[in-house]
Write a protein that holds these residues in place. Structure first.
Motif, mmCIF file in Angstrom:
data_model
loop_
_atom_site.group_PDB
_atom_site.id
_atom_site.type_symbol
_atom_site.label_atom_id
_atom_site.label_comp_id
_atom_site.label_asym_id
_atom_site.label_seq_id
_atom_site.Cartn_x
_atom_site.Cartn_y
_atom_site.Cartn_z
ATOM 1 N N LEU A 104 14.454 6.724 11.882
ATOM 2 C CA LEU A 104 14.570 8.306 11.844
ATOM 3 C C LEU A 104 15.952 8.849 11.752
ATOM 4 O O LEU A 104 16.218 9.290 10.840
ATOM 5 N N LEU A 105 17.096 8.180 12.448
ATOM 6 C CA LEU A 105 18.388 8.532 12.317
ATOM 7 C C LEU A 105 18.805 8.222 11.064
ATOM 8 O O LEU A 105 19.853 8.598 10.622
ATOM 9 N N ASN A 106 18.468 7.046 10.311
ATOM 10 C CA ASN A 106 18.818 6.470 9.281
ATOM 11 C C ASN A 106 17.930 6.938 7.966
ATOM 12 O O ASN A 106 18.308 6.574 6.870
ATOM 13 N N SER A 107 17.207 7.868 8.358
ATOM 14 C CA SER A 107 16.435 8.391 7.079
ATOM 15 C C SER A 107 17.143 9.737 6.379
ATOM 16 O O SER A 107 17.764 10.460 7.192
ATOM 17 N N CYS A 108 16.803 9.915 5.281
ATOM 18 C CA CYS A 108 17.395 11.169 4.391
ATOM 19 C C CYS A 108 16.545 12.143 3.846
ATOM 20 O O CYS A 108 16.578 13.101 3.275
ATOM 21 N N GLY A 109 15.124 11.627 4.034
ATOM 22 C CA GLY A 109 14.086 12.320 3.021
ATOM 23 C C GLY A 109 13.808 14.055 3.632
ATOM 24 O O GLY A 109 14.181 14.068 4.815
ATOM 25 N N GLN A 110 13.211 14.701 2.787
ATOM 26 C CA GLN A 110 12.800 15.950 3.221
ATOM 27 C C GLN A 110 11.615 16.015 3.979
ATOM 28 O O GLN A 110 11.312 16.740 4.830
ATOM 29 N N TYR A 111 10.767 15.085 3.454
ATOM 30 C CA TYR A 111 9.587 14.952 4.061
ATOM 31 C C TYR A 111 9.445 13.470 4.931
ATOM 32 O O TYR A 111 9.726 12.386 3.982
ATOM 33 N N ILE A 112 9.055 13.387 6.069
ATOM 34 C CA ILE A 112 9.343 11.970 6.517
ATOM 35 C C ILE A 112 7.895 11.682 7.080
ATOM 36 O O ILE A 112 6.989 12.319 7.874
ATOM 37 N N TYR A 113 7.368 10.462 6.901
ATOM 38 C CA TYR A 113 6.243 9.671 7.051
ATOM 39 C C TYR A 113 6.568 8.541 8.280
ATOM 40 O O TYR A 113 7.448 7.908 7.992
ATOM 41 N N LEU A 114 5.613 8.691 9.020
ATOM 42 C CA LEU A 114 5.805 7.402 9.981
ATOM 43 C C LEU A 114 5.078 6.336 9.771
ATOM 44 O O LEU A 114 3.653 6.625 9.436
ATOM 45 N N ILE A 117 -3.039 0.108 6.654
ATOM 46 C CA ILE A 117 -3.103 0.107 5.330
ATOM 47 C C ILE A 117 -3.300 1.556 5.106
ATOM 48 O O ILE A 117 -4.011 2.048 5.324
ATOM 49 N N TRP A 118 -2.294 1.909 4.003
ATOM 50 C CA TRP A 118 -2.460 3.308 3.453
ATOM 51 C C TRP A 118 -3.508 3.337 2.283
ATOM 52 O O TRP A 118 -3.481 2.558 1.442
ATOM 53 N N LEU A 119 -4.286 4.407 2.481
ATOM 54 C CA LEU A 119 -5.236 4.609 1.371
ATOM 55 C C LEU A 119 -4.558 5.411 0.093
ATOM 56 O O LEU A 119 -3.485 6.053 0.487
ATOM 57 N N PRO A 120 -4.822 5.187 -1.023
ATOM 58 C CA PRO A 120 -4.128 5.453 -2.284
ATOM 59 C C PRO A 120 -3.677 7.005 -2.502
ATOM 60 O O PRO A 120 -2.645 7.403 -3.041
ATOM 61 N N ASP A 121 -4.378 7.924 -1.729
ATOM 62 C CA ASP A 121 -4.103 9.197 -1.904
ATOM 63 C C ASP A 121 -3.326 9.946 -0.694
ATOM 64 O O ASP A 121 -3.234 11.081 -0.652
ATOM 65 N N LYS A 122 -2.808 9.230 0.057
ATOM 66 C CA LYS A 122 -2.094 9.504 1.501
ATOM 67 C C LYS A 122 -1.010 10.655 1.147
ATOM 68 O O LYS A 122 -1.172 11.689 1.569
ATOM 69 N N ILE A 123 0.048 10.197 0.294
ATOM 70 C CA ILE A 123 1.047 10.902 0.095
ATOM 71 C C ILE A 123 0.863 12.008 -0.809
ATOM 72 O O ILE A 123 1.377 13.348 -0.296
ATOM 73 N N SER A 135 0.957 -1.221 -0.041
ATOM 74 C CA SER A 135 0.083 -0.169 -0.088
ATOM 75 C C SER A 135 0.768 1.343 0.048
ATOM 76 O O SER A 135 0.529 2.293 -0.469
ATOM 77 N N ILE A 136 2.023 1.201 0.527
ATOM 78 C CA ILE A 136 3.119 2.336 0.543
ATOM 79 C C ILE A 136 3.682 2.338 -0.861
ATOM 80 O O ILE A 136 3.754 3.612 -1.430
ATOM 81 N N LEU A 137 4.245 1.442 -1.243
ATOM 82 C CA LEU A 137 5.297 1.520 -2.393
ATOM 83 C C LEU A 137 4.595 1.855 -3.715
ATOM 84 O O LEU A 137 5.221 2.654 -4.402
ATOM 85 N N GLN A 138 3.287 1.656 -3.793
ATOM 86 C CA GLN A 138 2.632 2.131 -4.935
ATOM 87 C C GLN A 138 2.644 3.729 -4.877
ATOM 88 O O GLN A 138 2.237 4.265 -6.063
ATOM 89 N N GLN A 139 2.702 4.198 -3.905
ATOM 90 C CA GLN A 139 2.660 5.775 -4.019
ATOM 91 C C GLN A 139 3.955 6.501 -4.131
ATOM 92 O O GLN A 139 4.067 7.717 -4.176
ATOM 93 N N LEU A 140 4.942 5.763 -3.791
ATOM 94 C CA LEU A 140 6.229 6.231 -3.934
ATOM 95 C C LEU A 140 6.892 6.332 -5.303
ATOM 96 O O LEU A 140 6.772 5.803 -6.052
ATOM 97 N N ASP A 141 7.758 7.446 -5.357
ATOM 98 C CA ASP A 141 8.571 7.687 -6.427
ATOM 99 C C ASP A 141 9.824 6.866 -6.508
ATOM 100 O O ASP A 141 10.168 6.279 -5.275
#
Length: 235
Positions: free
Chosen positions: A76-86, A92-98, A23-29
């Motif tokens: 969090l300490l190993n993340s690099c993104g400008q926007y961080i999602y927990l 289950i993430w809904l399709p328009d979350k990101i 549900s998450i991967l389908q929303q990521l670039d």
């Protein structure tokens, strides 16, 4: 282009992790990432994650404090993104979350979105957690009756400068983050559900501290408030 880090803490999540990751991967670039911190899973969680063979998924073993607080801090300490999602391992993430939250983060430091509460079979328990909880922004509102659930939160990377490291005696990381951004930043409560929040009896924490006695609830807030005051005075 905004680069996103989804930070997930895992522990023996074999029953739900595949569905959640899909549900998450389908929303990521292609340049986004899912940072998974695993707390010593002994089931098939890590094998299921490896089976995705997706370079956007990066797994780190938690060698910090055991439990959700230390596990999420490691992510969090190993993340690099400008926007961080927990993210929790079992929702289950809904399709328009990101897409929805990214647009809100342009003008806010933290977004807390509503969620549907469902059981492990997907049956609806509550159509709106916000409505059930009586959620609203405000430092004192949320110290008294917390609505900051990490699985519904996303924020700008800049807030890590003042929310990390997590104090040793705080009850939950998401409550700490939410209250600090209430005090120092710009928050918005988005009143449409963006995930299905799954309650199955084995969740890492009870929703809204349901099941905790008076003393436990009081001590959670006392420790949190003491650490918050110290932190705000020093920063």
């Amino acid at each position: 282009m905004i680069f996103i880090s989804v930070c997930m803490a895992t522990y023996n999540g074999e029953l739900y992790i595949e569905r959640q990751l899909k549900s998450i991967l389908q929303q990521l670039d292609i340049n986004d990432e899912i940072i998974i911190s695993d707390d010593g899973s002994t089931d098939k969680t890590l094998q299921i994650i490896d089976g995705f063979a997706d370079r956007r998924i990066k797994v780190f073993v938690n060698k910090k404090r055991r439990g959700p607080v230390g596990n999420f801090e490691n992510a969090l300490l190993n993340s690099c993104g400008q926007y961080i999602y927990l993210a929790d391992q079992d929702d289950i993430w809904l399709p328009d979350k990101i897409s929805t939250i990214n647009s809100l983060l342009k003008n806010h430091d933290l977004v807390l979105a509503d969620c549907e509460v469902v059981d492990q079979n997907g049956n609806l328990l509550q159509a709106s957690f916000f409505e059930h909880r009586g959620s609203s922004p405000g430092f004192w509102n949320n110290l008294y009756r917390n609505s900051y659930m990490g699985c519904c939160m996303a924020f700008r990377r800049e807030i890590l400068d003042y929310v990390l490291p997590f104090p040793s005696k705080i009850h939950m990381h998401d409550w700490w983050i939410g209250l600090l951004v209430e005090a120092k930043g710009r928050v918005i409560f988005y009143e449409e559900p963006l995930i299905k929040y799954v309650r199955h009896g084995g969740n890492a924490s009870p929703t809204g501290e349901v099941g905790y006695g008076f003393y436990r609830k009081f001590s959670n807030r006392l420790f949190l408030l003491v650490y918050l005051i110290k932190h705000l005075l020093l920063h």
